[in-house]
Design a protein around this motif. Structure first.
Motif, PDB file in Angstrom:
ATOM      1  N   LEU A 122       8.839 -15.720   5.578  1.00  0.00           N
ATOM      2  CA  LEU A 122       7.450 -15.042   5.629  1.00  0.00           C
ATOM      3  C   LEU A 122       7.277 -14.560   4.404  1.00  0.00           C
ATOM      4  O   LEU A 122       7.299 -13.988   2.858  1.00  0.00           O
ATOM      5  N   ARG A 123       5.829 -14.414   4.043  1.00  0.00           N
ATOM      6  CA  ARG A 123       5.071 -14.322   3.110  1.00  0.00           C
ATOM      7  C   ARG A 123       4.613 -12.315   2.997  1.00  0.00           C
ATOM      8  O   ARG A 123       4.117 -11.731   3.551  1.00  0.00           O
ATOM      9  N   ILE A 124       6.362 -11.769   2.003  1.00  0.00           N
ATOM     10  CA  ILE A 124       5.920 -10.212   2.542  1.00  0.00           C
ATOM     11  C   ILE A 124       5.180  -8.858   1.734  1.00  0.00           C
ATOM     12  O   ILE A 124       5.959  -9.319  -0.001  1.00  0.00           O
ATOM     13  N   ALA A 125       4.209  -8.975   1.895  1.00  0.00           N
ATOM     14  CA  ALA A 125       3.280  -7.748   0.403  1.00  0.00           C
ATOM     15  C   ALA A 125       4.847  -6.662   0.458  1.00  0.00           C
ATOM     16  O   ALA A 125       5.639  -6.192   1.599  1.00  0.00           O
ATOM     17  N   TYR A 126       4.721  -6.070  -0.862  1.00  0.00           N
ATOM     18  CA  TYR A 126       5.625  -4.263  -0.925  1.00  0.00           C
ATOM     19  C   TYR A 126       4.593  -3.812  -2.160  1.00  0.00           C
ATOM     20  O   TYR A 126       4.190  -4.120  -2.851  1.00  0.00           O
ATOM     21  N   SER A 127       4.883  -2.262  -1.494  1.00  0.00           N
ATOM     22  CA  SER A 127       4.278  -1.263  -2.946  1.00  0.00           C
ATOM     23  C   SER A 127       4.525  -0.395  -2.578  1.00  0.00           C
ATOM     24  O   SER A 127       5.035   0.216  -1.664  1.00  0.00           O
ATOM     25  N   ALA A 128       5.464   0.014  -3.869  1.00  0.00           N
ATOM     26  CA  ALA A 128       6.329   1.085  -3.564  1.00  0.00           C
ATOM     27  C   ALA A 128       5.025   1.691  -4.576  1.00  0.00           C
ATOM     28  O   ALA A 128       5.177   2.896  -6.002  1.00  0.00           O
ATOM     29  N   THR A 129       3.948   2.476  -4.390  1.00  0.00           N
ATOM     30  CA  THR A 129       3.671   3.828  -4.471  1.00  0.00           C
ATOM     31  C   THR A 129       2.866   4.535  -3.533  1.00  0.00           C
ATOM     32  O   THR A 129       2.875   3.855  -2.429  1.00  0.00           O
ATOM     33  N   VAL A 136      13.426   7.069  -3.325  1.00  0.00           N
ATOM     34  CA  VAL A 136      12.269   5.887  -2.402  1.00  0.00           C
ATOM     35  C   VAL A 136      11.554   5.248  -2.969  1.00  0.00           C
ATOM     36  O   VAL A 136      11.947   3.851  -2.230  1.00  0.00           O
ATOM     37  N   ARG A 137      11.345   5.088  -4.177  1.00  0.00           N
ATOM     38  CA  ARG A 137      11.295   3.549  -4.560  1.00  0.00           C
ATOM     39  C   ARG A 137      12.070   2.966  -4.574  1.00  0.00           C
ATOM     40  O   ARG A 137      12.057   1.620  -4.535  1.00  0.00           O
ATOM     41  N   PRO A 169       4.803  -8.509  -5.208  1.00  0.00           N
ATOM     42  CA  PRO A 169       4.163  -7.284  -5.345  1.00  0.00           C
ATOM     43  C   PRO A 169       2.568  -6.705  -4.254  1.00  0.00           C
ATOM     44  O   PRO A 169       1.833  -7.609  -5.645  1.00  0.00           O
ATOM     45  N   ALA A 170       2.373  -5.765  -4.204  1.00  0.00           N
ATOM     46  CA  ALA A 170       0.601  -5.573  -3.838  1.00  0.00           C
ATOM     47  C   ALA A 170       0.288  -4.444  -3.852  1.00  0.00           C
ATOM     48  O   ALA A 170       0.685  -3.568  -3.578  1.00  0.00           O
ATOM     49  N   ARG A 171      -0.925  -4.035  -4.130  1.00  0.00           N
ATOM     50  CA  ARG A 171      -1.283  -2.566  -4.052  1.00  0.00           C
ATOM     51  C   ARG A 171      -2.281  -2.868  -3.235  1.00  0.00           C
ATOM     52  O   ARG A 171      -4.045  -3.210  -2.834  1.00  0.00           O
ATOM     53  N   PRO A 172      -2.726  -1.893  -2.107  1.00  0.00           N
ATOM     54  CA  PRO A 172      -2.822  -2.390  -0.884  1.00  0.00           C
ATOM     55  C   PRO A 172      -4.412  -1.486  -0.663  1.00  0.00           C
ATOM     56  O   PRO A 172      -4.263  -0.330  -1.181  1.00  0.00           O
ATOM     57  N   PRO A 173      -5.650  -1.808  -0.501  1.00  0.00           N
ATOM     58  CA  PRO A 173      -7.059  -0.874  -1.475  1.00  0.00           C
ATOM     59  C   PRO A 173      -7.401   0.482  -0.214  1.00  0.00           C
ATOM     60  O   PRO A 173      -8.446   0.351   0.197  1.00  0.00           O
ATOM     61  N   ILE A 174      -6.545   1.015  -0.487  1.00  0.00           N
ATOM     62  CA  ILE A 174      -6.650   2.455  -0.033  1.00  0.00           C
ATOM     63  C   ILE A 174      -7.372   3.257   0.062  1.00  0.00           C
ATOM     64  O   ILE A 174      -8.401   3.288  -1.704  1.00  0.00           O
ATOM     65  N   PRO A 175      -8.408   4.040   0.313  1.00  0.00           N
ATOM     66  CA  PRO A 175      -9.724   4.724  -0.513  1.00  0.00           C
ATOM     67  C   PRO A 175      -9.271   5.615  -0.898  1.00  0.00           C
ATOM     68  O   PRO A 175      -7.879   6.186  -0.544  1.00  0.00           O
ATOM     69  N   ALA A 176      -9.890   6.395  -2.286  1.00  0.00           N
ATOM     70  CA  ALA A 176      -9.113   7.647  -2.827  1.00  0.00           C
ATOM     71  C   ALA A 176      -9.283   8.690  -1.269  1.00  0.00           C
ATOM     72  O   ALA A 176      -9.012   9.312  -1.890  1.00  0.00           O
ATOM     73  N   ASN A 177     -10.636   8.574  -0.538  1.00  0.00           N
ATOM     74  CA  ASN A 177     -10.523   9.539  -0.058  1.00  0.00           C
ATOM     75  C   ASN A 177      -9.952   9.487   1.190  1.00  0.00           C
ATOM     76  O   ASN A 177     -10.588  10.203   2.315  1.00  0.00           O
ATOM     77  N   LEU A 178      -9.292   8.842   1.134  1.00  0.00           N
ATOM     78  CA  LEU A 178      -8.102   8.909   2.550  1.00  0.00           C
ATOM     79  C   LEU A 178      -8.329   9.827   3.092  1.00  0.00           C
ATOM     80  O   LEU A 178      -8.270  10.097   4.551  1.00  0.00           O
ATOM     81  N   GLY A 179      -7.546  11.092   2.810  1.00  0.00           N
ATOM     82  CA  GLY A 179      -7.024  12.686   3.508  1.00  0.00           C
ATOM     83  C   GLY A 179      -8.476  13.014   4.552  1.00  0.00           C
ATOM     84  O   GLY A 179      -8.665  13.654   5.136  1.00  0.00           O
ATOM     85  N   LEU A 180      -9.714  12.453   3.451  1.00  0.00           N
ATOM     86  CA  LEU A 180     -11.273  13.198   4.072  1.00  0.00           C
ATOM     87  C   LEU A 180     -11.141  12.522   5.453  1.00  0.00           C
ATOM     88  O   LEU A 180     -12.032  13.186   6.182  1.00  0.00           O
ATOM     89  N   ILE A 201       5.291  -4.251   2.938  1.00  0.00           N
ATOM     90  CA  ILE A 201       6.509  -3.063   2.937  1.00  0.00           C
ATOM     91  C   ILE A 201       5.932  -2.232   2.381  1.00  0.00           C
ATOM     92  O   ILE A 201       5.781  -1.608   1.128  1.00  0.00           O
ATOM     93  N   THR A 202       5.634  -0.354   2.521  1.00  0.00           N
ATOM     94  CA  THR A 202       5.729   1.123   2.326  1.00  0.00           C
ATOM     95  C   THR A 202       7.153   1.109   1.998  1.00  0.00           C
ATOM     96  O   THR A 202       8.099   1.625   3.452  1.00  0.00           O
ATOM     97  N   PRO A 203       6.746   2.983   1.555  1.00  0.00           N
ATOM     98  CA  PRO A 203       7.646   4.040   2.075  1.00  0.00           C
ATOM     99  C   PRO A 203       7.154   4.104   3.307  1.00  0.00           C
ATOM    100  O   PRO A 203       5.820   4.302   3.845  1.00  0.00           O
ATOM    101  N   THR A 204       8.094   5.422   4.375  1.00  0.00           N
ATOM    102  CA  THR A 204       7.378   6.229   5.400  1.00  0.00           C
ATOM    103  C   THR A 204       6.532   7.401   5.037  1.00  0.00           C
ATOM    104  O   THR A 204       5.694   8.086   4.805  1.00  0.00           O
ATOM    105  N   LEU A 205       7.639   8.125   3.509  1.00  0.00           N
ATOM    106  CA  LEU A 205       7.180   9.310   2.965  1.00  0.00           C
ATOM    107  C   LEU A 205       7.516   9.847   1.607  1.00  0.00           C
ATOM    108  O   LEU A 205       8.427   8.361   1.457  1.00  0.00           O
ATOM    109  N   THR A 206       6.964   9.970   1.035  1.00  0.00           N
ATOM    110  CA  THR A 206       7.184   9.511  -0.462  1.00  0.00           C
ATOM    111  C   THR A 206       8.595  10.373  -1.411  1.00  0.00           C
ATOM    112  O   THR A 206       7.983  10.201  -2.097  1.00  0.00           O
ATOM    113  N   ARG A 207       9.103  11.537   0.364  1.00  0.00           N
ATOM    114  CA  ARG A 207      10.132  11.640  -1.058  1.00  0.00           C
ATOM    115  C   ARG A 207      11.062  12.263   0.487  1.00  0.00           C
ATOM    116  O   ARG A 207      10.755  11.165   1.444  1.00  0.00           O
TER     117      ARG A 207
END
Length: 223
Positions: A30-37, A49-50, A69-80, A143-149
């Motif tokens: 499989l072609r799997i992206a992963y992001s440790a951010t 976690v990292r 290794p990848a950086r998903p296009p997550i918007p800076a105002n995700l929380g809003l 692949i990403t973390p579930t939580l940052t901690r």
């Protein structure tokens, strides 16, 4: 659930399909992206976690998959974008429950959610949903973390009002963008010192079978 097989049975029940055998392992690389951010803008990952993300990527690479290794296009105002929908969901969840049985923080969040529900649109209407679908279509999974901690101590939110609790939670969650995008995901435990660290596997829409096969493989690699 305790096992990937149990998750597969639960999914079959939820979707009204026949429960089959335990999920099959991937039958091709499989072609799997992963992001440790972190998902939240400005948030950082705990070193444990990292390391768990990197170890998971290494285990899958050793199993024959292509890890990118990848950086998903997550918007800076995700929380809003997420907060009004989250509050509206809380208001839905407490409908019909006795207010005196709820924490005061939950009551206040539900009241704000009732107001937000008057104007909030479905998550599928957010432009990020289409953007995320296009981005992840270049991979079999992410692949990403579930939580940052690591796991939080009991009582972390004791005495806090709803807004500080919501802000701190927002910085810890890495599930938010994929909830907003409406993409399937699973959280599985990764070995760590102390309690396990959650690793999230996300896939394109309708590819729950891929998620379950990756989870089953990791379950076999590190029971």
């Amino acid at each position: 659930a305790r096992t990937t097989g149990d998750v597969a049975v639960a999914l079959a029940v939820l979707t009204g399909t026949a429960a089959g055998a335990a999920p099959a392992l991937p039958d091709h690389p499989l072609r799997i992206a992963y992001s440790a951010t972190a998902a939240a803008f400005g948030a950082r990952l705990d070193p444990l976690v990292r390391a768990a993300v990197e170890d998971t990527a290494a285990a899958l690479r050793q199993a024959g998959h292509q890890l990118v290794p990848a950086r998903p296009p997550i918007p800076a105002n995700l929380g809003l974008r997420f907060m009004p929908r989250w509050l509206a969901g809380i208001a839905q969840d407490v409908t019909g429950l006795p207010a005196e049985a709820l924490e005061q923080r939950t009551v206040k969040m539900a009241r704000r959610g009732q107001r937000a529900a008057r104007t909030v649109k479905p998550a599928s209407a957010d432009p990020f949903a289409a953007r995320a679908a296009r981005w992840i279509s270049g991979f079999d999974a992410l692949i990403t973390p579930t939580l940052t901690r690591p796991a939080l101590p009991i009582g972390t939110w004791a005495g806090k009002t709803w807004f500080p609790a919501a802000l701190s939670t927002g910085n810890w969650l890495c599930t938010t963008p994929w909830n907003l995008a409406g993409l399937p995901a699973i959280s599985i435990p990764a070995p760590a010192s102390g309690l396990p660290v959650g690793i999230q596997v996300v896939a394109p829409a309708g590819r729950e079978n891929v998620i379950l096969s990756i989870a089953a493989q990791l379950e076999r690699l590190r029971p």
